[in-house]
Scaffold this motif. Structure first.
Motif, short mmCIF file in Angstrom:
data_model
loop_
_atom_site.label_atom_id
_atom_site.label_comp_id
_atom_site.label_asym_id
_atom_site.label_seq_id
_atom_site.Cartn_x
_atom_site.Cartn_y
_atom_site.Cartn_z
N THR A 289 41.48 36.85 52.27
CA THR A 289 41.79 38.24 51.84
C THR A 289 42.22 38.48 50.57
O THR A 289 41.89 39.38 49.93
CB THR A 289 42.69 38.60 52.91
N LEU A 290 42.86 37.29 49.95
CA LEU A 290 43.38 37.76 48.58
C LEU A 290 42.20 37.72 47.53
O LEU A 290 42.39 38.58 46.79
CB LEU A 290 44.64 36.52 48.16
N PHE A 291 41.07 36.98 47.67
CA PHE A 291 40.27 36.84 46.95
C PHE A 291 39.35 38.09 46.94
O PHE A 291 39.04 38.73 45.79
CB PHE A 291 39.18 35.57 47.03
N ILE A 292 39.27 38.46 48.10
CA ILE A 292 38.30 39.81 48.25
C ILE A 292 39.16 40.88 47.61
O ILE A 292 38.51 41.72 47.06
CB ILE A 292 38.08 40.11 49.75
N LEU A 293 40.60 41.13 47.66
CA LEU A 293 41.37 42.15 47.31
C LEU A 293 41.18 41.97 45.70
O LEU A 293 41.24 43.09 45.06
CB LEU A 293 42.70 41.99 47.95
N GLN A 294 41.37 40.74 45.17
CA GLN A 294 41.37 40.63 43.62
C GLN A 294 39.94 41.05 43.35
O GLN A 294 40.00 41.42 42.00
CB GLN A 294 41.59 39.01 43.73
N ILE A 295 38.92 40.72 43.89
CA ILE A 295 37.72 41.34 43.26
C ILE A 295 37.60 42.92 43.14
O ILE A 295 37.22 43.33 42.32
CB ILE A 295 36.58 40.94 44.32
N GLY A 296 38.27 43.75 44.13
CA GLY A 296 38.48 45.21 44.24
C GLY A 296 39.36 45.49 43.03
O GLY A 296 39.16 46.31 41.98
N TYR A 297 40.48 44.54 42.74
CA TYR A 297 41.17 44.83 41.60
C TYR A 297 40.49 44.61 40.13
O TYR A 297 40.57 45.28 39.21
CB TYR A 297 42.37 43.81 41.47
N TRP B 201 37.27 44.94 39.83
CA TRP B 201 36.45 45.96 39.85
C TRP B 201 37.11 47.39 39.01
O TRP B 201 36.31 48.04 38.19
CB TRP B 201 36.00 46.51 41.23
N HIS B 202 38.19 47.53 39.11
CA HIS B 202 39.03 48.58 38.64
C HIS B 202 38.91 48.70 37.04
O HIS B 202 39.22 49.52 36.21
CB HIS B 202 40.24 48.69 39.13
N LEU B 203 39.01 47.26 36.39
CA LEU B 203 38.87 47.08 35.16
C LEU B 203 37.82 47.68 34.29
O LEU B 203 37.46 48.16 33.21
CB LEU B 203 39.14 45.51 34.81
N PHE B 204 36.74 47.99 35.42
CA PHE B 204 35.19 48.56 34.67
C PHE B 204 35.19 49.79 35.22
O PHE B 204 34.00 50.23 35.25
CB PHE B 204 34.17 47.49 35.23
N SER B 205 36.09 50.64 35.85
CA SER B 205 35.96 51.80 36.25
C SER B 205 35.87 52.88 35.18
O SER B 205 36.19 52.56 33.93
CB SER B 205 37.24 52.18 37.13
N ASP B 206 35.19 53.83 35.19
CA ASP B 206 35.08 55.10 34.41
C ASP B 206 36.36 55.82 34.09
O ASP B 206 36.41 56.67 33.45
CB ASP B 206 33.89 55.89 34.81
N ASN B 207 37.24 55.28 35.04
CA ASN B 207 38.54 56.26 35.33
C ASN B 207 39.45 55.58 34.17
O ASN B 207 39.76 54.52 34.47
CB ASN B 207 39.20 56.46 36.51
N ARG C 170 48.74 50.74 44.66
CA ARG C 170 48.69 49.80 45.82
C ARG C 170 47.60 48.65 45.58
O ARG C 170 47.53 47.34 46.07
CB ARG C 170 48.43 50.48 47.14
N TRP C 171 46.50 49.42 44.91
CA TRP C 171 45.18 48.42 44.68
C TRP C 171 45.64 47.38 43.51
O TRP C 171 44.84 46.54 43.45
CB TRP C 171 43.95 49.12 44.49
#
Length: 285
Positions: free
Chosen positions: A81-89, A91-97, A156-157
């Motif tokens: 679960t932690l690894f999956i959530l960290q992939i999401g984290y 991903w936000h480093l490459f966000s357009d936001n 939260r993310w």
């Protein structure tokens, strides 16, 4: 004479180093992920110059099963679960936001340090260097507490995969590793463990009461459930699994009482409170 705003922070350094954070974050994450998976399945190669016993991460089950040895099924679920959530984290480093990128990068150095220290722990733990592996956990605990105090109200993310779950894991692993380190299987040591386990209630209660952090509470209750299952499977007539389930229940219910109003927006966010309190000061600056 103009005065600088004392409540502002200089984030230019972080913004200039975004690309460096991206590269280092991905590399450190992959390093931790690959070796965690590899040493969960296979023990490190034996070095004949050393007498230490090499084993998988979960290979101690039949050798050094202590009062803090958990169910490895629960630990595996936690880490997947932690690894999956960290992939999401990541991903936000490459966000357009830009706001998402800034929020992710703000904890980047601590996240990288966590991965590197966790990687070191895996290497030392699987080679039975328990004193040094305990040192890595203590250093990582210091790193994550510093991160928490600097960014207690991250989105939260960011908070769950980069702050809350890593901190809870390291807190738990310190006791697990420490019990193996001192070979805590005697009656006297188990009695001490029956007392030490209540640390997890104090730990979770602190974050629930001071920061209203239900994410730390839920993560703690999950690992305590794993500890209870692990202890029950080996010593039915013992207090450790009873205490583990008791603490798990108290922390879980307390976390839900905080999580439900927070998730459904029935209480004002901490960031809004801070902004409102700072507003008069900012106007005078």
């Amino acid at each position: 004479m103009a005065f600088g705003n004392p409540f502002s922070r200089d984030r230019e350094g972080t913004q200039r180093n975004i690309m460096g954070y991206k590269i280092a974050t991905i590399l450190s994450f992959l390093l931790n992920l690959v070796f965690t998976v590899m040493y969960s399945l296979h023990a490190p190669a034996k070095n004949h110059k050393h007498t230490h016993w090499n084993h998988t991460i979960y290979g101690l089950q039949d050798h050094d099963y202590t009062a803090f040895s958990p169910s490895y099924v629960f630990v595996s679920i936690y880490w997947v679960t932690l690894f999956i959530l960290q992939i999401g984290y990541i991903w936000h480093l490459f966000s357009d936001n830009a706001a998402n990128v800034k929020a992710a990068a703000s904890v980047g150095s601590h996240f990288i340090a966590f991965n590197l220290l966790q990687f070191a722990w895996v290497h030392l733990w699987t080679r039975s260097h328990w004193w040094f592996s305990e040192l890595m956990l203590v250093l990582n605990w210091t790193n994550l507490v510093a991160l928490y105090l600097r960014h207690p109200k991250s989105p939260r993310w960011v908070h769950l995969p980069a702050v809350a779950m890593p901190l809870v894991w390291v807190e738990f692993a310190i006791f697990w590793n420490g019990a193996v380190m001192v070979h805590c299987s005697s009656l006297a040591c188990r009695i001490l463990a029956n007392i030490a386990i209540w640390n997890f209630l104090v730990f979770a209660a602190f974050f629930l009461l001071v920061f209203k952090d239900y994410q730390v509470g839920l993560a703690t209750s999950f690992l305590l459930a794993g500890l209870g299952v692990g202890q029950f499977a080996t010593k039915i007539f013992a207090l450790q699994w009873i205490f583990a389930f008791t603490i798990m229940g108290v922390v879980f219910i307390s976390s839900l009482l905080i999580a439900v109003p927070s998730i459904f927006g029935k209480e004002e966010s901490s960031d809004a409170v801070v902004d409102r309190e700072r507003a008069p000061l900012l106007e005078d600056a």
